[in-house]
Design an enzyme around this catalytic site. Structure first.
Site, PDB file in Angstrom:
ATOM      1  N   ASN A  82       0.716  -1.301   0.219  1.00 42.13           N
ATOM      2  CA  ASN A  82      -0.200   0.066  -0.008  1.00 42.13           C
ATOM      3  C   ASN A  82       0.810   1.398   0.171  1.00 42.13           C
ATOM      4  O   ASN A  82       0.403   2.208  -0.653  1.00 42.13           O
ATOM      5  CB  ASN A  82      -0.883   0.187   1.195  1.00 42.13           C
ATOM      6  CG  ASN A  82      -2.232  -1.072   1.048  1.00 42.13           C
ATOM      7  OD1 ASN A  82      -2.803  -0.790   0.153  1.00 42.13           O
ATOM      8  ND2 ASN A  82      -2.219  -1.752   1.955  1.00 42.13           N
ATOM      9  N   MET A  84       3.143   2.880  -1.150  1.00 34.17           N
ATOM     10  CA  MET A  84       3.741   3.509  -2.379  1.00 34.17           C
ATOM     11  C   MET A  84       2.921   3.854  -3.540  1.00 34.17           C
ATOM     12  O   MET A  84       3.013   4.159  -4.615  1.00 34.17           O
ATOM     13  CB  MET A  84       4.897   2.685  -2.937  1.00 34.17           C
ATOM     14  CG  MET A  84       6.106   2.627  -2.060  1.00 34.17           C
ATOM     15  SD  MET A  84       7.578   1.819  -2.708  1.00 34.17           S
ATOM     16  CE  MET A  84       8.303   3.022  -3.752  1.00 34.17           C
ATOM     17  N   GLU A 166      -4.017  -1.248 -13.902  1.00 29.28           N
ATOM     18  CA  GLU A 166      -5.337  -1.499 -14.175  1.00 29.28           C
ATOM     19  C   GLU A 166      -6.244  -0.302 -14.779  1.00 29.28           C
ATOM     20  O   GLU A 166      -7.139  -0.002 -14.389  1.00 29.28           O
ATOM     21  CB  GLU A 166      -6.076  -1.713 -12.868  1.00 29.28           C
ATOM     22  CG  GLU A 166      -5.492  -3.091 -12.126  1.00 29.28           C
ATOM     23  CD  GLU A 166      -6.262  -3.012 -10.787  1.00 29.28           C
ATOM     24  OE1 GLU A 166      -7.223  -2.424 -10.286  1.00 29.28           O
ATOM     25  OE2 GLU A 166      -5.875  -4.171 -10.197  1.00 29.28           O
ATOM     26  N   ASN A 209       0.800  -2.900 -15.502  1.00 33.08           N
ATOM     27  CA  ASN A 209       0.235  -4.029 -14.330  1.00 33.08           C
ATOM     28  C   ASN A 209      -1.549  -4.304 -14.377  1.00 33.08           C
ATOM     29  O   ASN A 209      -1.745  -2.950 -14.304  1.00 33.08           O
ATOM     30  CB  ASN A 209       0.637  -3.839 -12.948  1.00 33.08           C
ATOM     31  CG  ASN A 209       0.541  -4.921 -12.087  1.00 33.08           C
ATOM     32  OD1 ASN A 209       1.192  -6.022 -12.386  1.00 33.08           O
ATOM     33  ND2 ASN A 209      -0.197  -4.552 -10.943  1.00 33.08           N
ATOM     34  N   HIS A 245      -4.241 -13.327  -9.702  1.00 40.80           N
ATOM     35  CA  HIS A 245      -5.280 -13.615  -8.723  1.00 40.80           C
ATOM     36  C   HIS A 245      -5.959 -14.753  -9.141  1.00 40.80           C
ATOM     37  O   HIS A 245      -7.111 -14.374  -9.521  1.00 40.80           O
ATOM     38  CB  HIS A 245      -5.790 -12.446  -7.917  1.00 40.80           C
ATOM     39  CG  HIS A 245      -4.790 -11.408  -7.370  1.00 40.80           C
ATOM     40  ND1 HIS A 245      -4.218 -11.394  -6.390  1.00 40.80           N
ATOM     41  CD2 HIS A 245      -4.728  -9.898  -8.058  1.00 40.80           C
ATOM     42  CE1 HIS A 245      -3.513 -10.280  -6.313  1.00 40.80           C
ATOM     43  NE2 HIS A 245      -3.890  -9.543  -7.026  1.00 40.80           N
ATOM     44  N   GLU A 274       1.458 -10.474  -8.687  1.00 45.95           N
ATOM     45  CA  GLU A 274       0.374 -10.544  -7.170  1.00 45.95           C
ATOM     46  C   GLU A 274       0.092 -11.877  -7.171  1.00 45.95           C
ATOM     47  O   GLU A 274      -1.090 -12.103  -6.832  1.00 45.95           O
ATOM     48  CB  GLU A 274      -0.339  -9.488  -7.394  1.00 45.95           C
ATOM     49  CG  GLU A 274      -0.038  -7.844  -7.711  1.00 45.95           C
ATOM     50  CD  GLU A 274      -1.171  -6.957  -7.917  1.00 45.95           C
ATOM     51  OE1 GLU A 274      -2.455  -7.306  -7.286  1.00 45.95           O
ATOM     52  OE2 GLU A 274      -0.722  -5.975  -8.182  1.00 45.95           O
ATOM     53  N   ASP A 276      -1.311 -15.250  -5.982  1.00 47.73           N
ATOM     54  CA  ASP A 276      -1.984 -16.023  -5.017  1.00 47.73           C
ATOM     55  C   ASP A 276      -3.183 -16.999  -5.729  1.00 47.73           C
ATOM     56  O   ASP A 276      -3.390 -16.484  -7.012  1.00 47.73           O
ATOM     57  CB  ASP A 276      -2.766 -15.319  -3.843  1.00 47.73           C
ATOM     58  CG  ASP A 276      -3.607 -14.296  -4.399  1.00 47.73           C
ATOM     59  OD1 ASP A 276      -4.151 -14.164  -5.506  1.00 47.73           O
ATOM     60  OD2 ASP A 276      -3.545 -13.089  -3.743  1.00 47.73           O
ATOM     61  N   TRP A 322       1.410 -12.466  -3.253  1.00 48.17           N
ATOM     62  CA  TRP A 322       0.849 -11.188  -2.738  1.00 48.17           C
ATOM     63  C   TRP A 322       0.503 -11.634  -1.429  1.00 48.17           C
ATOM     64  O   TRP A 322      -0.619 -11.715  -0.952  1.00 48.17           O
ATOM     65  CB  TRP A 322      -0.401 -10.906  -3.577  1.00 48.17           C
ATOM     66  CG  TRP A 322      -0.792  -9.606  -3.281  1.00 48.17           C
ATOM     67  CD1 TRP A 322      -1.931  -9.099  -2.964  1.00 48.17           C
ATOM     68  CD2 TRP A 322       0.148  -8.486  -3.787  1.00 48.17           C
ATOM     69  NE1 TRP A 322      -1.714  -7.607  -2.711  1.00 48.17           N
ATOM     70  CE2 TRP A 322      -0.727  -7.332  -3.443  1.00 48.17           C
ATOM     71  CE3 TRP A 322       1.154  -8.182  -4.555  1.00 48.17           C
ATOM     72  CZ2 TRP A 322      -0.420  -5.924  -3.836  1.00 48.17           C
ATOM     73  CZ3 TRP A 322       1.685  -6.770  -4.657  1.00 48.17           C
ATOM     74  CH2 TRP A 322       0.693  -5.817  -4.480  1.00 48.17           C
TER      75      TRP A 322
END
Length: 364
Positions: A82, A84, A166, A209, A245, A274, A276, A322
């Site tokens: 978070n 940055m 995004e 990203n 994700h 990221e 997971d 992540w």
């Protein structure tokens, strides 16, 4: 997963099914043939990273010092979950706050780690500083100053940046997300952010990203079109971050491979940025069962294997997980369900998922 298991046990006797279940339980509890003391970062020539909380956050690695030994041992790359992001670093028009991020940069340097910056421009209402929402001046100059000030401050300490995060809406047909930045500047804000970042630190690798670019073909195609346009006009972009994700059974590994290869074929670096692996999208689990743990292990293994096979070595920007332990995953709060998506249990011991990554990295 359940369909695969059903096919696997079809035709077995009851005794055989009992043996299969017992074997899965034993394997999940004991792990694979991965020896004790294995260190992820020693198994790869690319960065192996983890997202961490820092600063004043409740789960900050500066407060939860019990995590530090694990992080320092296993990883050689860090990204701030978070601190940055825009609203943390640039809370007022004429004020930047670098203290927390500087502390993380110092931590990374002290422990021989790479620091990846996340993210210079991101759209969510709760992440855009209030003053930006009310800004009525020259948006080109403001965004240029925002990016340049931050990147210049960390030049030489941050190796790479998510410059834009995004910006693509995945509606069909895919299009640019109608964010505040798009409303004020049109799609040009994206390339202008890359140009400003490169001017501030020519040595940093600059990434776009996004999520679901590995799973939604229309979103992937739209992103590839943006990349091709940037390359044709020599906009400084060096790589793509696939957030990844993913679920234990979605998307298909074939689609993931196709996505990695499409970017690699364009000469750009590829980051799994990221990662997971969720296992409880149907909200039917109250704990991570041995069988599901083994399915998760297989999923991690096939993803890392796909990365190694589809992305040439020189273009591997790295893999970042992540989060550290299951109990702190963002997925539980976001989806309002129990989840166990990471490599480590809450007591910092490894899961079969860890072994899956190790087996992929070692070619087992």
């Amino acid at each position: 997963m359940h369909k695969l298991m059903g096919r696997a046990v079809c035709g077995l006797s009851l005794a055989g099914m009992v043996f299969l279940t017992a074997t899965a339980v034993f394997a999940a509890e004991q792990g694979s043939d991965v020896p004790d003391g294995v260190v992820l970062k020693s198994l790869a020539v690319f960065p192996v990273g983890v997202a961490v909380s820092a600063g004043d956050e409740r789960r900050s690695l500066f407060k939860k010092t019990d995590q530090q030994a694990l992080i320092n041992r296993q990883f050689n790359s860090l990204v701030a979950a978070n601190i940055m992001k825009m609203r943390y670093l640039h809370p007022a028009e004429n004020r930047f706050t670098f203290d927390d991020a500087d502390a993380l940069a110092n931590y990374a340097k002290e422990h021989g780690m790479i620091l990846h910056g996340h993210a210079l421009v991101w759209h969510p209402d709760y992440q855009v500083p209030t003053w930006m929402k009310n800004y009525s001046g020259d948006w080109d100059a403001m965004l240029n100053n925002h990016v340049e000030q931050i990147v210049r401050h960390f030049a030489g300490r941050v190796a790479s940046w998510d410059v834009a995060n995004e910006v693509i809406d995945e509606k069909v047909p895919a299009a640019y997300r109608p964010s505040l930045f798009y409303q004020k500047m049109g799609k040009s804000y994206i390339e202008k952010a890359f140009i400003a970042a490169h001017a501030a630190d020519p040595a940093a690798d600059l990434y776009y990203n996004d999520f679901n670019t590995e799973s939604v073909p229309s979103k992937l195609d739209f992103m590839l079109g943006m990349i091709d346009d940037f390359k044709a006009r020599q906009i400084p972009i060096h790589g793509i971050g696939f957030q990844m994700h993913v679920d234990v059974d979605y998307p298909s590994i074939a689609q993931i491979r196709k996505s990695f290869k499409a970017v690699a074929d364009r000469g750009l670096k590829v980051r799994i940025s990221e990662l997971d692996v969720a296992v409880n999208k149907h909200k039917n689990l109250t704990s991570l069962t041995p069988a599901v743990a083994m399915a998760q292990k297989a999923r991690y293994k096939e993803i890392v294997t796909a990365y190694l096979e589809e992305v040439p070595a020189a273009q591997r920007g790295g893999i970042t997980f992540w989060g550290v332990i299951d109990g702190e995953t963002w997925l539980s709060g976001f989806h309002k369900r129990a989840e166990w998506p990471l490599l480590f249990k809450d007591d910092y011991t490894t899961k079969p998922a860890f072994d899956g990554v190790v087996e992929a990295l070692t070619g087992k």
